[in-house]
Scaffold this active site. Structure first.
Site, PDB file in Angstrom:
ATOM      1  CB  ALA A  57      21.486  28.870 -24.544  1.00  0.00           C
ATOM      2  NE  ARG A 106      17.607  25.313 -28.305  1.00  0.00           N
ATOM      3  CZ  ARG A 106      17.933  26.474 -27.758  1.00  0.00           C
ATOM      4  NH1 ARG A 106      18.464  27.426 -28.502  1.00  0.00           N
ATOM      5  NH2 ARG A 106      17.740  26.695 -26.479  1.00  0.00           N
ATOM      6  CD  GLU A 118      11.442  18.429 -18.424  1.00  0.00           C
ATOM      7  OE1 GLU A 118      10.517  18.561 -19.238  1.00  0.00           O
ATOM      8  OE2 GLU A 118      12.164  19.376 -18.060  1.00  0.00           O
ATOM      9  NE  ARG A 159      12.585  29.173 -33.291  1.00  0.00           N
ATOM     10  CZ  ARG A 159      13.595  29.884 -32.810  1.00  0.00           C
ATOM     11  NH1 ARG A 159      14.822  29.620 -33.227  1.00  0.00           N
ATOM     12  NH2 ARG A 159      13.398  30.846 -31.941  1.00  0.00           N
ATOM     13  CG  ASP A 201      14.412  31.241 -21.814  1.00  0.00           C
ATOM     14  OD1 ASP A 201      15.355  32.040 -21.910  1.00  0.00           O
ATOM     15  OD2 ASP A 201      14.062  30.497 -22.746  1.00  0.00           O
TER      16      ASP A 201
END
Length: 432
Positions: A330, A110, A36, A199, A317
């Site tokens: 997702a 999320r 990551e 958002r 994605d």
């Protein structure tokens, strides 16, 4: 552990990457490393929706019990509201369609959703601050070499690019692909969908207090407030304490063109209110409680012709970034992970037969996910009366339902069986 049969490197610790790691952790003979780029796992955004198809996968992965604790809508096996559709760009708004599904919509914040996957990761598989710069598929040594921005390197038997819309893995895969048509290399670049999205998160208590204790629809179930060239998606998350709000504005003339400027910026509530002035009262009651928001230029991928090359695969994605109009991005990443893990975990798969698993993965997942990618963009235009149905409500409603037909035509378990059957039928060795 004993020498693993496969060493799998997962580049990207979002929902798709962590779903694959959790799914692969069921096989003790597969070594997993999640790389990551950030210093911790984190999710950008707010709400996320899941339907029956994805929930069945989460049950298989052993996550449904914990996930049920962080949603206000745990599945009970009964039909529920997928979305209520309203013509909202007028003072006298009205419902024109109600979409119901076997499980309704399972709704999450999320970050809470991602946390459950993190909690189910095996110890020691996560490596942070590892931004991939490049890879080399070393055919001579039957391994993939990884180079990271911090100067470190690593090797693996299989690299899975779960690194999102701007995937480094996808870019290199397509740059190096020996396409007969050079234009196919360009298909790997994201394109602007023509939509921007505002958002925001609104505390439910704030709306309730301002309305004398009364609740609006978006506090109880998923809403789709529809208007010409604009729509708002809103639903409760965090056990009903927060209302997720996403306001979409479409610029038809800009679809497919370059977006000038940053893809994500901050803005205030006044900017959203300006775009939806004159909409029905319920929308005004929702938006006037938005303080801060983020503005997103919604980019997506065109359907890709391949998800795998050599010992490298794309997932989520990185393979099929789509507009959010079906709430399926997702779920499709999780389905990628479910199918790929089942193939890699099959006893017949080793370093030498890895090509069979990757070939089967691509043959099953590519047409399916590309279909959902296309349907999602079409759905967004339906919500804004820009499809062939325009605002003919009696035909538009059933057409909206039909857009989700892909979710009912098979089950994830059946897709896995198809993939395994396809893999076992491959006989001719393919050079990695």
């Amino acid at each position: 552990m004993p020498t693993p049969k496969l060493r799998v490197a997962i580049c990207g610790g979002g929902i798709g990457g962590l779903a694959l790691a959790v799914a692969l952790s069921k096989y003790s003979n597969i070594q997993i490393d999640v790389y990551e780029a950030a210093e911790q796992f984190k999710e950008i955004g707010a709400g996320i929706t899941m339907r029956e198809r994805t929930w069945k996968i989460l049950e298989h992965l052993g996550l449904s019990k914990d996930l049920s604790k962080v949603t206000n809508t745990p599945p009970d096996g009964l039909p529920g509201i997928g979305f209520e559709f309203r013509r909202a760009d007028r003072a006298d708004g009205f419902q024109f369609h109600l979409y119901t599904t076997p499980y309704g919509n399972v709704l999450f914040h999320r970050a809470h959703f991602l946390d459950i996957f993190v909690n189910h990761l095996p110890t020691g598989v996560a490596h942070f601050g590892k931004r991939l710069l490049s890879y080399e598929d070393d055919k001579g040594n039957s391994q993939v070499k990884l180079k990271f921005a911090d100067g470190s390197q690593s090797t693996c038997d299989l690299l899975v690019g779960c690194d999102g819309l701007r995937s480094i893995v996808r870019k290199q895969m397509y740059d190096q692909a020996p396409f007969k048509e050079p234009a196919l290399k360009d298909v790997a670049e994201p394109v602007w969908s023509g939509w921007v999205a505002y958002r925001a998160l609104v505390p439910a208590d704030r709306i309730r207090r301002a309305n004398g204790g009364k609740e609006i629809r978006a506090m109880t179930h998923p809403m789709m407030y529809c208007g010409k060239d604009k729509h708002i998606v809103s639903y409760p998350i965090s056990q009903g304490r927060i209302v997720n709000v996403v306001g979409f504005v479409f610029y038809p003339e800009a679809e497919g063109k370059a977006f000038n400027g940053p893809w994500v910026t901050e803005c205030d509530g006044a900017e959203i209110i300006k775009h939806f002035a004159g909409w029905e009262q319920e929308v005004q009651e929702l938006l006037r409680h938005v303080d801060n928001a983020t503005l997103w230029a919604i980019h997506h991928l065109r359907p890709l012709p391949m998800y795998t090359s050599g010992r490298v695969a794309l997932l989520g994605d990185a393979a099929h970034a789509m507009t959010p109009h079906q709430g399926a991005g997702a779920g499709q990443a999780i389905e990628d992970a479910f199918v790929l893990a089942a193939l890699l975990g099959d006893p017949a798969i080793t370093v030498h037969t890895l090509w069979k698993a990757l070939s089967a993965y691509e043959s099953i997942r590519l047409p399916f996910a590309n279909r959902v990618l296309r349907e999602s963009a079409v759905s967004g235009k339906m919500y804004e009366f820009n499809s062939i149905f325009k605002d003919k409500y009696t035909s538009l409603g059933p057409a909206i339902d039909a857009q989700w037909s892909w979710s009912m035509e098979s089950t994830p378990e059946e897709e896995v069986e198809r993939a395994l059957k396809r893999m076992r039928g491959l006989e001719v060795k393919h050079k990695l």
